[in-house]
Design an enzyme around this catalytic site. Structure first.
Site, PDB file in Angstrom:
ATOM      1  CG  ASP A   1      73.397  33.985  48.478  1.00 60.35           C
ATOM      2  OD1 ASP A   1      73.839  33.856  49.632  1.00 60.35           O
ATOM      3  OD2 ASP A   1      73.662  34.955  47.753  1.00 60.35           O
TER       4      ASP A   1
ATOM      5  CG  ASP B   1      77.555  34.184  47.963  1.00 60.43           C
ATOM      6  OD1 ASP B   1      77.338  33.990  49.168  1.00 60.43           O
ATOM      7  OD2 ASP B   1      76.971  35.055  47.288  1.00 60.43           O
TER       8      ASP B   1
END
Ligand code: C2E
Ligand code: MG
Ligand code: MG
Length: 740
Positions: free
Chosen positions: A396, A353
């Site tokens: 993301d 992430d």
């Protein structure tokens, strides 16, 4: 789609017309010799006569008659078999491509073909039965041509009428045609049985066979009125073929009307040659159309295959980065799992992430965010090993399935390479941004035996990386899972904590270190829950901050403190100050100031008796919010203390500009008194700064007499700590601070 609905498979390469020269060539080649024969009035009877075989004229006549029949039989048979093949072709075409025009052609040819067969049977001398009826075959011929013209007209009208959305009732059309056929046969039968048939030849007149006029008119109507409309709608070879059939039929009618004088003369031969052409035209057109529509089908199939492939790619890939998407990732994970299970091997699932990606999106806009994501995923792709499967499963969030994992340390190496390799400066437009990632790793089989379990655990590991300061990686451990579980439980139970009366306030006395007098207390929240037991604020406060519950908790603490303070103030008339801890999240909440105003108004507790402890790192982060928040508090005349001061590197300049009443020396510095010279230097500095800026300085976490002594020696006049007093409940604090 529309092409299919329009009953015809058309594409740009479909042949739209029969080349006209082809038809004329056909007519010429096949028809001219016959026309010539007729023109010179040559038939076999006269030929024999002219050759001087008068005396045996009877024999020759017989012979030429037989030849004539034979010739006619062959012509008719050819026409009939050609018609049969054409019908077959037309019906298969209609069946395959739902082509209605082919059906119309098929029906018309079927009709005239079947009558053709019957016609052959009634011709004098050819029939196996003796039918003594002159003119019968001429009647049949006229009827057959007229009815097939009718079939064309009705069929094409139906096609025109039912074009577009309406469906042509094929069955109705076939039924009508069969009915026509039966009617025609009945008529023929009737004609064969009545005594006298009308004369077909008008000798010594311009038009020798006026009956031909019937189908001539019908075919002219077909080619001049109906055909243009149909061709307008379906401009392709089969429609065009109807035109040539009509023209040829008309030519037949004109030939017969003008040239024929008696039964079975040469004009008949012309007619039959042309009749063959009438069948030959649709026969060849159907074959040509087959080739082209087959070709169109092939092209359509190829297009379908290509678009199917494209669709499959799109369904499995992320449009922005071209990496696999979440769906495809799930499939790949399942496959990896199955393979590893079968081969008894292990693999690692990485969840990555991007840290603070939201800020990029918020500050630089989504377009730049997308550009960054593209660049980032390209870089990520370069860093993974061959055979690793990289997917983007969220905005993301990325995953890597690293198969053929030999040892845990190779997963560790990859993780290190990723953390290091991705922590670089990216140039987006003119701005340079440094990005870090947090990674969680779960290993099959020890960290999960199903896709869901593995993904969940890799996620837990990733969150643990985030919590421990980001820009790092974590392997999943059972402990992480326990923590995760406990966090969810705390979050769940905390929601009802206020309502269930599980919270209480503890008061840690704060002293004037020189006079040993209690000057107030820090309010510390305590929570006892039936299933979780006593939970420390250091555990539940961060969770409350993450879930937004902190505001409600903070309001509750302030409200209770003010109420209690009010009671004690009235009871003992002694003015103590109460310090309340305010978390950063709470401080930045838009309702914060409104809530405070409301509580002070409701409890009428003097504002000056409250200190609000704000952690030092609040000053460092988010400058704008901090400044306005502090100004608002100042306007309300609320005292602000900076909690845990000394660890956050606040600059002197900034401190000067803010309206702050007190600095609280963090307990970690106090704890180091006598152990570490550096820390003592920090304490000295804080005390000096505080004195210079006219702020009070309070030490927290005083645990030993030596620490106390040292602080007094440095002129730190206020403090709290276990050595002086532990946090006390309401009753104990009342006893200690007010009664004693
Ligand atoms: P803090 O504001 O720094 O509070 C002081 C903490 O140090 C308290 O821990 C207190 O029990 C502990 N302490 C006091 N004297 C000593 C000592 O001599 N030695 C040592 N080692 N510790 C001492 P507590 O109660 O566990 O609170 C921890 C943190 O939780 C607090 O740190 C504060 O930041 C937060 N907190 C507590 N109550 C609240 C609250 O009502 N609202 C908010 N937002 N935060 C709170
Ligand atoms: Mg505090
Ligand atoms: Mg503190």
């Amino acid at each position: 789609m529309s092409e299919i609905k329009n009953t015809v498979v058309l594409d740009q390469r479909t042949l739209k017309r029969i080349p006209p020269f082809f038809v004329f060539f056909l007519i010429l080649i096949l028809g001219l010799p016959v026309v010539a024969l007729n023109y010179f009035d040559i038939d076999f009877g006269t030929l024999a006569k002219s050759l001087g075989y008068d005396q045996r004229a009877g024999d020759f006549l017989l012979e030429s008659q037989i030849r004539g029949y034979f010739r006619q039989a062959i012509l008719q048979w050819s026409a009939f078999s050609l018609s049969a093949m054409t019908v077959l072709l037309a019906f298969t075409q209609c069946r395959l491509t739902n082509d209605k025009i082919a059906l119309v052609i098929g029906m018309a040819v079927l009709f005239s073909g079947s009558v053709e067969a019957l016609h052959t049977l009634v011709i004098d001398g050819l029939s196996p039965y003796f039918i003594d009826k002159s003119n019968l075959d001429a009647v049949i011929w006229t009827l057959s041509n007229s009815v097939s013209a009718c079939i064309f007209i009705v069929g094409l009208l139906l096609v025109l009428y039912y074009s577009g959305t309406k469906k042509v009732q094929i069955n109705t059309y076939i039924l009508v045609s069969i009915l026509l056929l039966i009617c025609a046969f009945t008529l023929i039968y009737y004609a064969a049985t009545i005594t006298k048939l009308p004369e077909m030849w008008l000798h010594n007149s311009g038009i020798s066979r006026p009956y031909e006029m019937t189908y001539l008119v019908l075919y002219l109507f077909l080619i001049l009125v109906i055909y243009p409309r149909v061709y307008d709608k379906y401009p392709y070879i089969l429609t065009n073929c109807i035109f040539y059939m009509g023209v040829t039929q008309s030519v037949i009618a004109i030939y017969l009307m003008i040239l024929s004088n008696s039964p079975y003369d040469s004009a008949y031969n012309i007619a039959y040659f042309l009749k063959i052409i009438v069948y030959f035209i649709p026969f060849s057109c159907l074959i040509i159309n087959y080739v082209f529509s087959y070709n169109a089908v092939l092209i359509a199939q190829e297009k379908l295959r290509v678009s199917e492939q494209r669709l499959k790619y799109l369904a499995g890939h992320d449009a922005l980065t071209n990496l696999y998407n979440r769906r495809e990732f799930s499939d790949m994970l399942a496959i990896s799992l199955a393979n590893s299970e079968r081969n008894n091997t292990s693999f690692a699932l990485f969840v990555l992430d991007i840290d603070n990606f939201k800020t990029i999106n918020d500050t630089q806009g989504h377009i730049d965010g997308d550009i960054f994501l593209k660049e980032f995923s390209g870089r990520l792709n370069d860093l993974i090993r061959k055979g690793d499967i990289l997917s983007r499963i969220g905005g993301d969030e990325f995953t890597i399935i690293s198969s053929r994992l030999k040892t845990l340390s190779s997963a560790r190496k990859l993780a290190e390479r990723l953390v290091k390799g991705l922590n670089i400066a990216y140039q987006i437009q003119e701005k340079i941004t440094t990005i870090t990632v947090s990674i969680g790793i779960a290993v099959y089989p020890q960290d999960g035996k199903t896709s869901e379990e593995l993904l969940k655990n890799a996620d837990i590991a990733m969150y643990s990386s985030k919590k421990s300061g980001k820009n790092t990686y974590r392997f999943y451990t059972a402990n992480l899972s326990y923590n995760q579980h406990r966090e969810t439980e705390i979050e769940y139970q905390l929601r009802e904590a206020i309502n269930n009366n599980e919270l209480s306030l503890y008061f840690q006395p704060q002293y004037n270190l020189i006079t040993q007098e209690i000057i107030g207390a820090e309010i510390l929240l305590r929570w006892y829950n039936k299933s979780l037991g006593n939970i420390l604020p250091s555990e539940f406060i961060p969770i409350a901050e993450n879930t937004g519950q902190i505001s409600a908790l903070g309001n509750w603490v302030l409200q209770r403190t003010c109420e209690q303070g009010r009671i004690w103030l009235e009871r003992y008339k002694k003015n103590l100050t109460f310090a309340i801890n305010i978390s950063q999240v709470q401080f930045e909440n838009i309702d914060f100031i409104e809530n405070i105003k409301h509580i002070f108004a409701a409890t009428t507790f003097p504002v000056s008796s409250i200190y609000m402890e704000i952690p030092e790192n609040t000053l460092v982060q988010n400058e704008m919010k901090m400044l306005t928040g502090l100004k608002d508090l100042d306007r309300l005349k609320i005292n602000v203390a900076i909690d845990d001061f000394g660890i956050g590197y606040t600059s002197l300049n900034r401190l000067k500009s803010l309206s702050i009443k007190m600095l609280k020396i963090d307990k970690s510095f106090v704890a180091e008194i006598q152990k570490s010279k550096d820390k003592v230097v920090v304490i000295d500095t804080i005390i000096r700064v505080g004195n210079e800026l006219n702020m009070k300085v309070m030490a927290e976490g005083i645990e030993t007499p030596e620490q106390l002594q040292y602080l007094i020696s440095r002129e730190c006049t206020m403090g709290q700590g276990f050595y002086l007093s532990k946090p006390l409940n309401k009753e104990d604090f009342e006893m200690l601070a007010y009664i004693n």
